[in-house]
Design a protein around this motif. Sequence first.
Motif, PDB file in Angstrom:
ATOM      1  N   GLY A  21      17.585 -51.198  12.571  1.00 55.17           N
ATOM      2  CA  GLY A  21      17.534 -52.573  13.016  1.00 55.17           C
ATOM      3  C   GLY A  21      18.848 -52.938  13.659  1.00 55.17           C
ATOM      4  O   GLY A  21      19.810 -52.158  13.639  1.00 55.17           O
ATOM      5  N   PHE A 112      11.865 -50.414  10.007  1.00 54.88           N
ATOM      6  CA  PHE A 112      12.551 -51.314  10.939  1.00 54.88           C
ATOM      7  C   PHE A 112      12.633 -52.699  10.336  1.00 54.88           C
ATOM      8  O   PHE A 112      11.622 -53.302   9.995  1.00 54.88           O
ATOM      9  N   ASP A 114      13.097 -56.140  11.322  1.00 59.50           N
ATOM     10  CA  ASP A 114      12.924 -56.841  12.580  1.00 59.50           C
ATOM     11  C   ASP A 114      13.344 -58.299  12.455  1.00 59.50           C
ATOM     12  O   ASP A 114      12.722 -59.068  11.721  1.00 59.50           O
ATOM     13  N   ARG A 147      15.636 -53.199  20.964  1.00 59.80           N
ATOM     14  CA  ARG A 147      14.466 -53.669  20.210  1.00 59.80           C
ATOM     15  C   ARG A 147      13.234 -52.789  20.423  1.00 59.80           C
ATOM     16  O   ARG A 147      12.597 -52.376  19.454  1.00 59.80           O
ATOM     17  N   TYR A 150      13.646 -49.579  18.431  1.00 63.14           N
ATOM     18  CA  TYR A 150      13.374 -49.748  16.996  1.00 63.14           C
ATOM     19  C   TYR A 150      11.871 -49.764  16.752  1.00 63.14           C
ATOM     20  O   TYR A 150      11.371 -49.107  15.833  1.00 63.14           O
ATOM     21  N   GLU A 151      11.154 -50.523  17.572  1.00 70.84           N
ATOM     22  CA  GLU A 151       9.700 -50.618  17.411  1.00 70.84           C
ATOM     23  C   GLU A 151       9.045 -49.250  17.588  1.00 70.84           C
ATOM     24  O   GLU A 151       8.120 -48.894  16.850  1.00 70.84           O
ATOM     25  N   THR A 157       7.430 -51.705   9.481  1.00 65.33           N
ATOM     26  CA  THR A 157       8.255 -52.812   9.966  1.00 65.33           C
ATOM     27  C   THR A 157       8.164 -53.980   8.987  1.00 65.33           C
ATOM     28  O   THR A 157       7.078 -54.285   8.491  1.00 65.33           O
ATOM     29  N   ASP A 159       9.288 -57.992   8.960  1.00 64.10           N
ATOM     30  CA  ASP A 159       9.817 -59.143   9.691  1.00 64.10           C
ATOM     31  C   ASP A 159      10.760 -59.877   8.743  1.00 64.10           C
ATOM     32  O   ASP A 159      10.338 -60.375   7.704  1.00 64.10           O
TER      33      ASP A 159
END
Length: 182
Positions: A21, A112, A114, A147, A150-151, A157, A159
Amino acid sequence: MPEQGGGYVVHEGCDHIFFVGFLGAGKSTLARNLGSLFHRPHVDTDRLVERALGKTVAEAFAQDGEDAFRDAETRELARLASRKSLLVSCGGGIVERPENCALMHEMGAVLFLDGDLEDSLRQIRCPERRPDLGTAEHAARVYHRRRPLYEGVADLTIDIRNKTFEQVAHEAGQLLWERGLL
């Protein structure tokens, strides 16, 4: 996964969990806290590189340049293949090299964290230790470039927007436990 004495799950092979991240996402704190909670060792790729080079990340960037730092980062990442069950906090730029992404997938799972750029910038306590951060405009360019990386590398992931660290840690622990990764 067989159980060992004390009820701990024993994983076979290289089964690291890599936390990726942007700067300030809480990767190091999360790896350290989950490591304590689940009795797994944690490492930070930036600290490994600092030890290997004998200088801070900022000094390495200033004296040797980013490419030399990234070379050392890839070497230290590859060395983790000889270890087991690590929780690995990755430097924000580790995803900039495709070979690093491939190495992480060979050795385990990638989570990740995010979040928004603004949240990351607020969390950074020592911006002078973050040589790839620079001005707000530069940080925005770096964030927008990284970004999608990372995705793309993420197996999982979370958030982290509008959540406390405790909420993120709980969600990460639960998600990793449910997937059999912790």
